[in-house]
Design a protein around this motif. Structure first.
Motif, mmCIF file in Angstrom:
data_model
loop_
_atom_site.group_PDB
_atom_site.id
_atom_site.type_symbol
_atom_site.label_atom_id
_atom_site.label_comp_id
_atom_site.label_asym_id
_atom_site.label_seq_id
_atom_site.Cartn_x
_atom_site.Cartn_y
_atom_site.Cartn_z
ATOM 1 N N LYS A 7 0.868 -1.168 0.000
ATOM 2 C CA LYS A 7 0.000 0.000 0.000
ATOM 3 C C LYS A 7 0.906 1.220 0.000
ATOM 4 C CE LYS A 7 -3.894 -2.157 2.212
ATOM 5 N NZ LYS A 7 -4.945 -2.089 3.191
ATOM 6 N N GLY A 8 0.606 2.118 -0.922
ATOM 7 C CA GLY A 8 1.452 3.301 -1.020
ATOM 8 C C GLY A 8 0.604 4.536 -1.145
ATOM 9 N N ALA A 9 0.965 5.354 -2.085
ATOM 10 C CA ALA A 9 0.232 6.592 -2.321
ATOM 11 C C ALA A 9 -1.205 6.282 -2.698
ATOM 12 C CB ALA A 9 0.922 7.379 -3.428
ATOM 13 N N ALA A 10 -2.061 7.263 -2.539
ATOM 14 C CA ALA A 10 -3.492 7.082 -2.803
ATOM 15 C C ALA A 10 -3.753 6.628 -4.234
ATOM 16 C CB ALA A 10 -4.245 8.372 -2.513
ATOM 17 N N ASN A 11 -2.892 6.983 -5.182
ATOM 18 C CA ASN A 11 -3.120 6.598 -6.569
ATOM 19 C C ASN A 11 -2.371 5.332 -6.965
ATOM 20 O OD1 ASN A 11 -0.564 7.668 -6.552
ATOM 21 N ND2 ASN A 11 -0.879 9.022 -8.289
ATOM 22 N N ALA A 12 -1.697 4.671 -6.031
ATOM 23 C CA ALA A 12 -0.982 3.426 -6.319
ATOM 24 C C ALA A 12 -1.927 2.253 -6.113
ATOM 25 C CB ALA A 12 0.229 3.291 -5.409
ATOM 26 N N PRO A 13 -2.016 1.363 -7.104
ATOM 27 C CA PRO A 13 -2.909 0.210 -6.941
ATOM 28 C C PRO A 13 -2.359 -0.780 -5.925
ATOM 29 C CG PRO A 13 -1.656 0.004 -8.965
ATOM 30 C CD PRO A 13 -1.334 1.356 -8.385
ATOM 31 N N PHE A 14 -3.254 -1.452 -5.293
ATOM 32 C CA PHE A 14 -2.954 -2.509 -4.337
ATOM 33 C C PHE A 14 -3.472 -3.798 -4.946
ATOM 34 C CE2 PHE A 14 -4.435 -4.843 -0.432
ATOM 35 C CZ PHE A 14 -3.179 -5.171 0.036
ATOM 36 N N PHE A 15 -2.584 -4.725 -5.289
ATOM 37 C CA PHE A 15 -2.978 -5.989 -5.908
ATOM 38 C C PHE A 15 -3.078 -7.077 -4.852
ATOM 39 C CE2 PHE A 15 -2.633 -4.037 -9.790
ATOM 40 C CZ PHE A 15 -1.349 -3.684 -10.189
ATOM 41 N N ARG A 16 -4.127 -7.873 -4.971
ATOM 42 C CA ARG A 16 -4.283 -9.020 -4.071
ATOM 43 C C ARG A 16 -5.072 -10.099 -4.790
ATOM 44 N NH1 ARG A 16 -9.477 -9.121 -2.440
ATOM 45 N NH2 ARG A 16 -10.599 -7.139 -2.344
ATOM 46 N N VAL A 17 -4.967 -11.314 -4.272
ATOM 47 C CA VAL A 17 -5.736 -12.418 -4.833
ATOM 48 C C VAL A 17 -7.220 -12.135 -4.613
ATOM 49 C CG1 VAL A 17 -6.253 -14.893 -4.612
ATOM 50 C CG2 VAL A 17 -3.881 -14.095 -4.533
ATOM 51 N N ALA A 18 -7.997 -12.366 -5.652
ATOM 52 C CA ALA A 18 -9.446 -12.128 -5.558
ATOM 53 C C ALA A 18 -10.088 -13.115 -4.600
ATOM 54 C CB ALA A 18 -10.075 -12.249 -6.943
ATOM 55 N N GLU A 19 -11.097 -12.640 -3.905
ATOM 56 C CA GLU A 19 -11.861 -13.448 -2.955
ATOM 57 C C GLU A 19 -13.318 -13.501 -3.403
ATOM 58 O OE1 GLU A 19 -11.244 -11.234 0.625
ATOM 59 O OE2 GLU A 19 -9.200 -11.956 0.878
ATOM 60 N N LEU A 20 -14.072 -14.423 -2.832
ATOM 61 C CA LEU A 20 -15.493 -14.538 -3.193
ATOM 62 C C LEU A 20 -16.244 -13.232 -2.965
ATOM 63 C CD1 LEU A 20 -16.457 -18.142 -1.996
ATOM 64 C CD2 LEU A 20 -16.211 -17.304 -4.335
ATOM 65 N N ASP A 21 -15.857 -12.484 -1.939
ATOM 66 C CA ASP A 21 -16.518 -11.202 -1.668
ATOM 67 C C ASP A 21 -16.321 -10.189 -2.789
ATOM 68 O OD1 ASP A 21 -17.438 -12.166 0.741
ATOM 69 O OD2 ASP A 21 -15.944 -11.113 1.958
ATOM 70 N N ASP A 22 -15.337 -10.413 -3.656
ATOM 71 C CA ASP A 22 -15.069 -9.504 -4.777
ATOM 72 C C ASP A 22 -15.948 -9.798 -5.990
ATOM 73 O OD1 ASP A 22 -12.896 -8.232 -3.418
ATOM 74 O OD2 ASP A 22 -11.633 -9.952 -3.937
ATOM 75 N N ALA A 23 -16.690 -10.884 -5.948
ATOM 76 C CA ALA A 23 -17.467 -11.312 -7.118
ATOM 77 C C ALA A 23 -18.383 -10.224 -7.679
ATOM 78 C CB ALA A 23 -18.252 -12.584 -6.800
ATOM 79 N N PRO A 24 -19.125 -9.483 -6.864
ATOM 80 C CA PRO A 24 -20.001 -8.447 -7.448
ATOM 81 C C PRO A 24 -19.237 -7.374 -8.234
ATOM 82 C CG PRO A 24 -20.690 -8.929 -5.205
ATOM 83 C CD PRO A 24 -19.374 -9.624 -5.408
#
Length: 173
Positions: A7-24
């Motif tokens: 996690k960095g600056a507000a405009n830097a993306p944060f990548f993570r493995v997708a979870e079931l909660d991300d489905a929508p």
């Protein structure tokens, strides 16, 4: 939750493995792409069940990821087996989908860079992207990121009674 970027600056993306909660959110981003008729193989919207199936079938070496900005999922990307036969185990196909408000801001390039680094760590040697010939934005994105056209399947796709070429772009990692 497994994360892969800091996690960095507000405009830097944060990548993570997708979870079931991300489905929508994944569903919304993908169905927006369906409507463009330029970037996916579906010609009608997919369902939440379909996205849940995608998430449940992803695995450690062929995951789906999401990109977050300010804790909002703004993109998703995935790698899948290419062709599904053992001779092609060192090759994958990549897909990248970015929500409309966040397109053309470098997020897809950062995702492709992230994917290449990940794949290099798990002994994948080739990465392939299948892109419609009329999707100049994606062709330019992948070309800018070192992909070359390896093939063209002329008029193989049928969308809204129109025929489209499918380009196969790839690169060695």
């Amino acid at each position: 939750m497994t994360t892969f970027s800091k996690k960095g600056a507000a405009n830097a993306p944060f990548f993570r493995v997708a979870e079931l909660d991300d489905a929508p959110e994944i569903l919304e981003i993908y169905n927006d792409a369906v409507h463009t008729r330029k970037s996916c193989g579906h010609t009608s919207e997919v369902t939440l069940i379909t996205v849940i199936d995608w998430l449940e079938s992803s695995r450690d070496k062929r995951p789906m990821w999401v990109a977050e900005l300010s804790k909002e999922v703004v993109a998703w990307f995935a790698v899948e087996d290419f062709y599904g036969l053992p001779a092609f185990d060192r090759a994958v196909e990549v897909s990248v989908y970015v929500s409309k408000p966040h397109q053309r801001k470098g997020l897809a390039t950062k995702a492709l860079t992230f994917v290449s680094a990940f794949l290099d760590c798990i002994s994948v040697s080739h990465i392939v992207a299948c892109i419609y010939g009329h999707n100049t934005e994606s062709i330019n994105l992948f070309s800018k990121n070192g992909y070359q056209q390896w093939g063209r399947l002329p008029k193989i796709a049928s969308i809204d009674s129109k025929q489209y070429d499918l380009l196969i772009l790839g690169k060695r990692i």
